[in-house]
Design an enzyme around this catalytic site. Structure first.
Site, mmCIF file in Angstrom:
data_model
loop_
_atom_site.group_PDB
_atom_site.id
_atom_site.type_symbol
_atom_site.label_atom_id
_atom_site.label_comp_id
_atom_site.label_asym_id
_atom_site.label_seq_id
_atom_site.Cartn_x
_atom_site.Cartn_y
_atom_site.Cartn_z
ATOM 1 N N HIS A 283 21.460 -37.215 -23.953
ATOM 2 C CA HIS A 283 20.434 -37.966 -24.737
ATOM 3 C C HIS A 283 20.153 -36.720 -25.944
ATOM 4 C CE1 HIS A 283 19.525 -40.794 -22.069
ATOM 5 N NE2 HIS A 283 19.639 -39.861 -21.038
ATOM 6 N N ARG B 289 2.069 1.103 -5.936
ATOM 7 C CA ARG B 289 2.575 0.236 -4.781
ATOM 8 C C ARG B 289 0.975 -0.478 -4.657
ATOM 9 N NH1 ARG B 289 6.719 1.386 -1.402
ATOM 10 N NH2 ARG B 289 5.787 0.553 0.319
ATOM 11 N N GLU C 254 13.620 -21.289 -15.710
ATOM 12 C CA GLU C 254 13.253 -19.998 -15.350
ATOM 13 C C GLU C 254 14.173 -19.185 -15.748
ATOM 14 O OE1 GLU C 254 10.810 -18.176 -14.672
ATOM 15 O OE2 GLU C 254 11.779 -16.307 -13.657
ATOM 16 N N LYS D 281 2.161 -7.538 -18.964
ATOM 17 C CA LYS D 281 2.272 -8.048 -17.665
ATOM 18 C C LYS D 281 1.226 -9.120 -17.556
ATOM 19 C CE LYS D 281 3.817 -8.633 -13.788
ATOM 20 N NZ LYS D 281 5.126 -9.374 -13.446
ATOM 21 N N LYS E 227 13.864 -15.857 -18.207
ATOM 22 C CA LYS E 227 14.435 -14.532 -17.796
ATOM 23 C C LYS E 227 15.479 -13.867 -18.825
ATOM 24 C CE LYS E 227 11.932 -13.427 -14.679
ATOM 25 N NZ LYS E 227 10.860 -14.363 -15.171
ATOM 26 N N GLU F 289 13.229 -13.239 -22.276
ATOM 27 C CA GLU F 289 12.118 -11.929 -22.350
ATOM 28 C C GLU F 289 13.014 -10.952 -21.907
ATOM 29 O OE1 GLU F 289 8.949 -12.288 -19.227
ATOM 30 O OE2 GLU F 289 10.243 -13.356 -17.858
ATOM 31 N N CYS G 56 0.794 -1.197 0.067
ATOM 32 C CA CYS G 56 -0.086 -0.138 -0.010
ATOM 33 C C CYS G 56 0.790 1.217 -0.115
ATOM 34 C CB CYS G 56 -0.783 0.077 1.221
ATOM 35 S SG CYS G 56 -1.937 -1.396 1.531
ATOM 36 N N ASN H 60 -0.508 -0.090 6.308
ATOM 37 C CA ASN H 60 0.154 -0.744 5.370
ATOM 38 C C ASN H 60 0.513 -2.145 6.177
ATOM 39 O OD1 ASN H 60 1.535 -1.998 3.365
ATOM 40 N ND2 ASN H 60 3.170 -0.543 3.494
ATOM 41 N N GLY H 61 0.312 -3.296 5.546
ATOM 42 C CA GLY H 61 0.826 -4.530 6.155
ATOM 43 C C GLY H 61 -0.206 -5.508 6.524
ATOM 44 N N TRP I 40 -3.365 -2.049 -1.714
ATOM 45 C CA TRP I 40 -3.204 -3.364 -2.225
ATOM 46 C C TRP I 40 -3.754 -4.661 -1.378
ATOM 47 C CZ3 TRP I 40 -1.460 -5.215 -7.011
ATOM 48 C CH2 TRP I 40 -1.599 -6.227 -7.260
HETATM 49 C C1 AGP Z 1 7.231 -14.074 -16.662
HETATM 50 O O1 AGP Z 1 8.414 -13.331 -16.345
HETATM 51 C C2 AGP Z 1 6.333 -13.686 -17.379
HETATM 52 N N1 AGP Z 1 6.017 -12.483 -17.357
HETATM 53 C C3 AGP Z 1 5.256 -14.894 -17.764
HETATM 54 O O2 AGP Z 1 5.744 -15.896 -18.166
HETATM 55 C C4 AGP Z 1 4.140 -14.880 -16.688
HETATM 56 O O3 AGP Z 1 4.964 -15.629 -15.669
HETATM 57 C C5 AGP Z 1 3.054 -15.614 -17.218
HETATM 58 O O4 AGP Z 1 2.417 -14.909 -18.332
HETATM 59 C C6 AGP Z 1 2.162 -16.048 -16.104
HETATM 60 O O5 AGP Z 1 1.413 -14.789 -15.709
HETATM 61 P P1 AGP Z 1 0.646 -14.936 -14.386
HETATM 62 O O6 AGP Z 1 1.487 -15.432 -13.216
HETATM 63 O O7 AGP Z 1 0.093 -13.395 -14.147
HETATM 64 O O8 AGP Z 1 -0.671 -15.755 -14.749
#
Ligand code: AGP
Length: 652
Positions: free
Chosen positions: A544, A63, A521, A647, A525, A528, A35, A138-139, A111
């Site tokens: 393999h 935030r 992962e 996002k 990273k 992307e 928040c 906040n918290g 939030w």
């Molecule tokens: C991860 O860095 C990406 N932004 C993407 O893979 C993300 O994790 C995926 O689209 C799932 O999003 P969500 O967790 O909001 O469902």
């Protein structure tokens, strides 16, 4: 009123001693999210409170943006206005129905953690029958259930579902007893458990705002004839750069002349004075250059807050937001995790732990594959969706399909009130706070943490060999945030490696067991953020096929299991490193402190603190996040908004 210590009067322009003008440190930068909080007191006639508070909220809106509200002292009463949704909704409401000019005010962008994003749950909350007190928070107040029960039993009527309103009523009652807001705050905070920043005003005390903090930041801004409070300096950076950071368990009383600080027990204290050298834009990122960097450094907080309130006073796991009966949970024969991207890798990591603790088979399916694979699920299947945004259409469609097939569904989600939790039988919220950068980091750690808590809860509920170990594992989990903090303090070499590798065209990532999803992962990273071909493999898969990719100079990150891992996994991965090194690979090895077996075969050894093998992903992924961040930066790319990405992917 006699103050316990001389006011820290606002310096009238005399230069601050150089040792006090300091750049942001990891500590001063690390900010709790969740928040945005603003407080202001100006000289009686200045009437600026509303403008200053709304401006501060606008700078803090990143935030939290579920709702926003303000409270102002107007003569002998408190005016409050609050609206769900973005700050613009509140501004429009005030435009249509103006508020009075005031010199004392507090404001909040929310939030949601307890209670959905509604007008009623928005802050400020009023306390007492007469509503002469207003409070923002906040918290997370961990013991609010018990406190609310006592208040309900005494006849207090509530208008919201929040933990904050409980504190507002406690504070109003305490004020009625002692007649002083600072002392009332002191009496209340000693009975609160959890993480909180509180700001309060009372109609009987114009020109005063009282704040308190525990495990959640609060900074004071010292102006000329005006004093400010904020959850971070972004709240008041447009008005002053002279700041005082409060320490743990401290109370602050601000007036136009300055600030008085004491510990919760009344002992006089001094804030950590400093001058803010950041500009307003940087302040929103806590002094970091990007939201992603801030969010990486906020990961200790995200894990810590996701663990908050999950155990009772006996240390037993309690998941009171889980709306599935214990009988149903005991009947589970199979778990299917559905998610996408980073969230799916969190599920892959959790699979190993949940199967180990509960002996329930766990399958991890990419949501968009699950939906159309004619899945075999039924009444004894628990489908766990993982989603930061709670709006990913692929995952939402998978959850809906699972429910149509009769499965029980739990949503592990970071966004209160979003669509996927609403479409699920139950929800387990992560508390990572808003994640602004497209590349997910702190949400990933919080997702793993929440899934581990769910697994331990199921183990405890169903009995078996791990029922008794749940508490010791929770204790080990509780030690992870400090280990992440320590690890973040030794990333300089990773930063150098990223700069050195800015022109590389391909990077491979290897891992075994829980290290395998970490490798996946790490590759994601890099893809992307730096737009580089990157691929994650199970280390055992090398011979393999993928080993054909190894050629002299090929950079390969290897996530090495703890030497204490079972089944000789550590030795097997060391052999994998030898195999690729013998073929000319440039090996960048992530290994536990003290693991010397890897040294002869590693071009770089990136050390992580030792921890239980199943918890290692919460640490091993951090250098890979930092590497991708700095390589993207070295290439001059947009770290927070990478090309082609959003996002939240709200289309199938
Ligand atoms: C991860 O860095 C990406 N932004 C993407 O893979 C993300 O994790 C995926 O689209 C799932 O999003 P969500 O967790 O909001 O469902």
């Amino acid at each position: 009123m006699a103050y316990p210590i001389p006011l820290v009067a606002a310096g009238a322009g005399e230069p601050w001693p150089p040792e006090l003008v300091r750049a942001p440190t990891a500590r001063s930068r690390r900010l709790a999210d969740m928040c945005g909080i603003v407080g202001y007191v100006g000289r009686a006639a200045d009437g600026k409170a509303l403008d200053v508070v709304l401006e501060g909220l606008a700078r803090l809106e990143y935030r939290g943006y579920d709702s926003a509200g303000v409270a102002l002292l107007d003569g002998d009463h408190v005016e409050t206005r609050k609206k769900s949704g973005k700050l613009a909704n509140l501004r429009a409401d005030i435009e249509a129905h103006p508020l009075p000019a005031s010199a004392t005010g507090i404001g909040h962008t929310r939030w949601a953690t307890h209670g959905g994003p509604t007008d009623e749950n928005a802050h400020p909350h009023r306390g007492g029958e007469d509503g002469r007190l207003a409070l923002i928070h906040n918290g997370i107040i961990e013991n609010f259930h018990a406190l609310k029960g006592e208040l309900l039993a005494s006849g207090v009527r509530f208008t919201s579902e929040t933990d904050t309103e409980v504190v507002a009523h406690l504070l109003a009652a305490a004020y009625d007893e002692v007649g002083d807001l600072t002392e009332a705050m002191r009496g209340v905070v000693s009975g609160l458990a959890g993480a909180f920043t509180l700001l309060a005003i009372h109609a009987d005390q114009p020109g005063v705002v009282v704040g308190a903090r525990r495990n959640s930041p609060l900074v004071v801004g010292l102006g000329d004839g005006a004093t400010y409070l904020g959850s971070d300096v972004a709240a008041f950076i447009g008005h002053t750069r002279r700041a005082l950071e409060l320490g743990q368990d401290q109370i602050v009383t601000i007036t136009p002349e300055g600030a008085t600080i004491t510990d919760f027990d009344g002992t006089p204290a001094q804030g950590r004075a400093y001058e803010v050298t950041w500009d307003a834009a940087a302040a929103e990122k806590g002094g970091y250059a990007t939201f992603m960097e801030k969010e990486i450094h906020d990961q200790p907080h995200a894990v810590r807050d996701t663990l908050l309130g999950r155990t009772d006073s006996d240390g037993r796991l309690v998941l009171d937001e889980l709306r599935i009966s214990e009988e149903q949970l005991r009947s589970i024969e199979r778990i299917v995790v559905v998610a996408c991207g980073t969230a799916a890798y969190a599920g892959m990591t959790a699979k190993y732990a949940i199967e180990h603790w509960t002996r329930i088979p766990v399958e991890v399916a990419l949501a968009h594959e699950f939906r159309y694979s004619d899945p075999v699920v039924g009444a004894r299947t628990l489908v766990v969706s993982i989603s930061q945004s709670g709006e990913t259409m692929d995952t939402l469609m998978a959850v809906k399909h699972a429910r149509e097939l009769g499965a029980m569904t739990i949503s592990v989600c970071n966004t209160h009130g979003s669509t996927i939790p609403r479409e699920s039988d139950a929800v387990l919220y992560t508390h990572a706070g808003p994640e602004i950068a497209v590349a997910s980091t702190k949400a990933f750690l919080a997702q793993i943490t929440a899934c581990y808590v769910l697994g331990l809860y199921l183990a405890q509920l169903r009995g078996g060999s791990y029922a008794d170990d749940a508490q010791s594992v929770m204790k080990e989990l509780g030690e992870v945030p400090d280990k992440i903090e320590a690890l973040l303090g030794r990333m300089d070499r990773v930063h150098e490696i990223a700069r050195f590798m800015a022109d590389t065209r391909s990077v491979l990532f290897l891992g075994r067991h829980v290290g395998y999803p970490v490798a996946m992962e790490g590759a994601l990273k890099l893809k992307e953020l730096a737009y580089i071909h990157a691929e994650g493999f199970a280390a055992g898969e090398l011979k393999h096929g993928p080993i054909a990719l190894i050629e002299p100079g090929q950079p390969v990150f290897v996530v090495v299991p703890s030497p204490t891992s079972e089944h000789g996994l550590h030795g097997k991965v060391v052999s994998n490193i030898q195999e690729i090194r013998a073929r000319g690979a440039r090996t960048l090895v992530i290994a536990e402190d003290g693991d010397d077996d890897v040294v002869p075969f590693a071009d770089e050894v990136i050390r992580i603190p030792a921890t239980a093998p199943l918890l290692a992903p919460l640490l091993a992924v951090v250098p890979l996040q930092v590497f991708a961040l700095w390589l993207s930066t070295a290439k001059g790319l947009d770290v927070d908004q990478p090309r082609n990405l959003a996002k939240s992917v709200t289309v199938e």
